[in-house]
Design an enzyme around this catalytic site. Structure first.
Site, PDB file in Angstrom:
ATOM      1  N   LEU A 175      11.672  -6.583  -0.712  1.00 61.72           N
ATOM      2  CA  LEU A 175      11.030  -6.775   0.592  1.00 61.72           C
ATOM      3  C   LEU A 175      11.451  -5.670   1.563  1.00 61.72           C
ATOM      4  O   LEU A 175      11.860  -4.601   1.157  1.00 61.72           O
ATOM      5  CB  LEU A 175      11.349  -8.171   1.113  1.00 61.72           C
ATOM      6  CG  LEU A 175      11.151  -9.293   0.062  1.00 61.72           C
ATOM      7  CD1 LEU A 175      11.527 -10.638   0.615  1.00 61.72           C
ATOM      8  CD2 LEU A 175       9.722  -9.293  -0.451  1.00 61.72           C
ATOM      9  N   GLY A 200       6.706  -6.230  -1.055  1.00 66.48           N
ATOM     10  CA  GLY A 200       5.885  -6.435   0.134  1.00 66.48           C
ATOM     11  C   GLY A 200       6.739  -7.009   1.247  1.00 66.48           C
ATOM     12  O   GLY A 200       7.959  -6.846   1.255  1.00 66.48           O
ATOM     13  N   GLY A 201       6.103  -7.686   2.187  1.00 66.90           N
ATOM     14  CA  GLY A 201       6.824  -8.204   3.347  1.00 66.90           C
ATOM     15  C   GLY A 201       7.390  -9.597   3.107  1.00 66.90           C
ATOM     16  O   GLY A 201       6.934 -10.331   2.226  1.00 66.90           O
ATOM     17  N   GLU A 231      11.151  -5.166  11.713  1.00 74.82           N
ATOM     18  CA  GLU A 231      10.764  -3.978  10.952  1.00 74.82           C
ATOM     19  C   GLU A 231       9.489  -3.384  11.560  1.00 74.82           C
ATOM     20  O   GLU A 231       8.488  -4.078  11.725  1.00 74.82           O
ATOM     21  CB  GLU A 231      10.500  -4.376   9.492  1.00 74.82           C
ATOM     22  CG  GLU A 231      10.285  -3.187   8.591  1.00 74.82           C
ATOM     23  CD  GLU A 231       9.939  -3.581   7.148  1.00 74.82           C
ATOM     24  OE1 GLU A 231       9.289  -4.626   6.961  1.00 74.82           O
ATOM     25  OE2 GLU A 231      10.309  -2.828   6.241  1.00 74.82           O
ATOM     26  N   LYS A 284      -1.692  -6.130  -9.465  1.00 74.22           N
ATOM     27  CA  LYS A 284      -2.595  -6.247  -8.317  1.00 74.22           C
ATOM     28  C   LYS A 284      -2.242  -5.155  -7.323  1.00 74.22           C
ATOM     29  O   LYS A 284      -1.194  -5.174  -6.694  1.00 74.22           O
ATOM     30  CB  LYS A 284      -2.464  -7.620  -7.649  1.00 74.22           C
ATOM     31  CG  LYS A 284      -3.445  -7.774  -6.492  1.00 74.22           C
ATOM     32  CD  LYS A 284      -2.898  -8.703  -5.431  1.00 74.22           C
ATOM     33  CE  LYS A 284      -3.593  -8.577  -4.103  1.00 74.22           C
ATOM     34  NZ  LYS A 284      -3.689  -7.250  -3.538  1.00 74.22           N
ATOM     35  N   TRP A 315       0.800  -1.230   0.000  1.00 76.78           N
ATOM     36  CA  TRP A 315       0.000   0.000   0.000  1.00 76.78           C
ATOM     37  C   TRP A 315       0.828   1.272   0.000  1.00 76.78           C
ATOM     38  O   TRP A 315       0.346   2.309  -0.428  1.00 76.78           O
ATOM     39  CB  TRP A 315      -0.936   0.003   1.209  1.00 76.78           C
ATOM     40  CG  TRP A 315      -0.259  -0.411   2.469  1.00 76.78           C
ATOM     41  CD1 TRP A 315      -0.213  -1.683   2.968  1.00 76.78           C
ATOM     42  CD2 TRP A 315       0.495   0.400   3.365  1.00 76.78           C
ATOM     43  NE1 TRP A 315       0.528  -1.703   4.118  1.00 76.78           N
ATOM     44  CE2 TRP A 315       0.969  -0.435   4.382  1.00 76.78           C
ATOM     45  CE3 TRP A 315       0.823   1.764   3.394  1.00 76.78           C
ATOM     46  CZ2 TRP A 315       1.750   0.037   5.434  1.00 76.78           C
ATOM     47  CZ3 TRP A 315       1.594   2.223   4.438  1.00 76.78           C
ATOM     48  CH2 TRP A 315       2.053   1.374   5.436  1.00 76.78           C
ATOM     49  N   ASN A 316       2.069   1.197   0.489  1.00 76.03           N
ATOM     50  CA  ASN A 316       2.831   2.451   0.568  1.00 76.03           C
ATOM     51  C   ASN A 316       3.419   2.759  -0.803  1.00 76.03           C
ATOM     52  O   ASN A 316       4.004   1.894  -1.423  1.00 76.03           O
ATOM     53  CB  ASN A 316       3.935   2.346   1.632  1.00 76.03           C
ATOM     54  CG  ASN A 316       4.976   1.324   1.260  1.00 76.03           C
ATOM     55  OD1 ASN A 316       4.636   0.203   0.942  1.00 76.03           O
ATOM     56  ND2 ASN A 316       6.220   1.705   1.273  1.00 76.03           N
TER      57      ASN A 316
END
Ligand code: NAD
Length: 488
Positions: free
Chosen positions: A249, A226-227, A380, A173, A149-150
């Site tokens: 990541l 992402g993570g 994190e 996506k 989202w960021n």
């Protein structure tokens, strides 16, 4: 209530289902988003695959692809302010950053527009006199781009730009958190004149949408940001389609300050490194590693500046730290601070959510001198929390810097040139910033290793990563083929 639509095969539609999007500054539902489920994902991949094979795209010259990307860049620049306002509204990222960042996103598309007709093959000096052998660089195929989202417009530009320059087609996506800017981006993309299906934009939840997309049999490459936990799912999903993968990541990036550094400059860079974007940045310089000889002086100045930071509504140009994006982010930050305090770490400033509506957490500094095993040094936060450790020697600074499974970014502050070079060599990270921090460009590769992933975004290599090499052998002799039972 605003209503957004997905973009598949050049047409806009509602998803199979809908979900609510909340404004992080107020917590109020402000828009309905299309939720892509299996049927929508399949339709998007089918559209991308059809576009990949269709002569309108497959037969288009690289220069023509570049022209379309230039047109897209111009449209983004023209619409930068409205895109920025949407990203701010839906994710809480402050308008001060979104407006500058999205204007710069146009430069990423320009860079890849210019590269489109510079992706060259090669001729090989082959060791057989009757053969001509050359390499064709062909697009890798249908790309699934999955973003968090960021900074979605930015993180998608570093995927869509090189992928389209190389001749691929893309299913993007968007994150289920704050997808509005990507769905609006689809409307702008639609005006640029690409053939339908070259880019498809959907959004939805990880297991129903992301997992179906990344394991889809017709996906050739997955570009993921992402993570690390989600990345493990992506890697497992790729066992289904054997797609190639690039992973951008998280990080736990060291920010090292030596006693000869320009203190004022280093303090400012540290503020930018951890409190800009409300700390919700993969390259956040979240571990300050500071020479013990200047630690007290440095921390006093940093605390003073941190406490002067303007916390406020994300759509106010004066705001420097806005809300966290999600309730889950807030819970993560609160929990990590609490566990670090239990481990003996001392909060110098901040440490508790701000007493106002919305997901506000203040700039926070935690001294870990008495708690070298505190979780804030290894986990994190993805929030505005800085952990601090002192050092006595250069070797100790390097050892602390590399004491992490992540390896994305790093910062070194010193005026000593030879020491700077030793640190550049010694630090295990994909980016080393010396006497600066948090600078990016389409021209420079970006990425990490270890828990920070693999592959690079930005630069020429990123475009090449969206190609595959085809070796072509052409026999130039008219003589009969020699002994067919011996490999030539
Ligand atoms: P996340 O990993 O939870 O989600 C990222 C995306 O993956 C979302 O679109 C999500 O829907 C999708 N997803 C979730 N489960 C999936 C599954 N099983 N299969 C396929 N897709 C799935 O990340 P987040 O919380 O949205 O973002 C924060 C993380 O992103 C942080 O770790 C941060 O450091 C990282 N990040 C990295 C970079 C970088 O460039 N290195 C940049 C920004 C953010």
């Amino acid at each position: 209530m605003q209503q957004f639509q997905q973009y598949i095969g050049g047409a806009f539609s509602d998803g199979t289902a809908q979900f609510e999007s909340r404004d992080p500054a107020t917590g109020a539902v402000w828009a309905m988003m299309p939720e892509a489920r299996t049927d929508d994902v399949n339709a998007a991949v089918t559209a991308a695959q059809a576009a990949f094979l269709a002569p309108e795209w497959a037969g288009m010259t690289a220069s023509a692809r570049g022209k379309l990307l230039y047109r897209l860049a111009d449209l983004i620049a023209e619409n930068a302010q409205s895109l920025a306002a949407l990203e701010t509204r839906d994710t809480g990222k402050i308008i001060r950053e979104t407006s500058a960042q999205i204007a710069y996103v146009a430069e990423y598309y320009r860079y890849y527009a210019g590269l489109a007709d510079k992706i060259e093959g090669a001729h090989l000096p082959i060791d057989k006199p009757d053969m001509e052998v050359w390499l064709r660089r062909e697009p890798i195929g249908v790309v699934a781009a999955i973003v968090p989202w960021n900074s979605q417009l930015f993180l998608s530009a570093v995927k869509i730009g090189p992928a389209l320059a190389a001749g691929c087609t893309v299913v993007l996506k968007a994150s289920e958190e704050g997808p509005a800017p990507m769905l609006e981006f689809a409307r702008i993309f639609d005006q640029a004149g690409f053939p339908p299906g070259v880019l498809n934009v959907i959004t939805g939840f990880g297991p129903e949408c992301g997992a179906v997309l990344s394991s889809h049999p017709d996906i050739d490459h997955v570009a993921f940001t992402g993570g690390p936990d989600t990345a493990r799912h992506i890697v497992r999903n790729s066992a289904e389609n054997l797609a190639s993968i690039s992973l951008e990541l998280g990080g736990k990036s060291p920010f090292i300050v030596f006693e000869d550094a320009d203190i004022e400059s280093a303090v400012n860079a540290q503020i930018s490194g951890i409190f800009a974007a409300t700390g919700q940045s993969c390259v956040a310089g979240s571990r300050l590693i500071i020479a013990n000889t200047i630690k007290d002086r440095f921390l006093a100045r940093l605390k003073e500046k941190a406490e002067a930071i303007v916390i406020g509504a994300p759509d106010d140009m004066a705001t420097e730290v806005g809300p966290l994006c999600t309730q889950g982010q807030m819970a993560n930050v609160v929990d990590l601070v609490a566990r670090s305090k239990l481990a003996g770490a001392k909060v110098i400033t901040g440490g508790d959510p701000v007493d106002r509506d919305g997901l506000y957490f203040p700039p926070t500094i935690i001294d870990c001198t008495d708690a070298p095993n505190a979780p804030c040094l290894t986990h994190e936060f993805f929030g505005p929390v800085l952990s601090v450790l002192g050092f006595d020697t250069e070797a100790e600074a390097l050892q602390i810097a590399n004491d992490t499974g992540f390896g994305l970014a790093s910062g070194v502050f010193t005026k000593d040139l030879t020491r700077a070079h030793r640190m550049i060599r010694g630090i295990r990270a994909g980016i080393v910033w010396v006497n600066t921090y948090r600078a990016v460009s389409p021209i420079a590769p970006f990425g990490g290793h270890g828990l920070s992933g693999h592959g690079r975004e930005g630069g020429m290599q990123a475009a090449l990563d969206y190609t595959k090499v085809k070796a072509v052998w052409l026999r130039t002799s008219d003589d009969p083929i020699p002994d067919p039972f011996v490999m030539r």
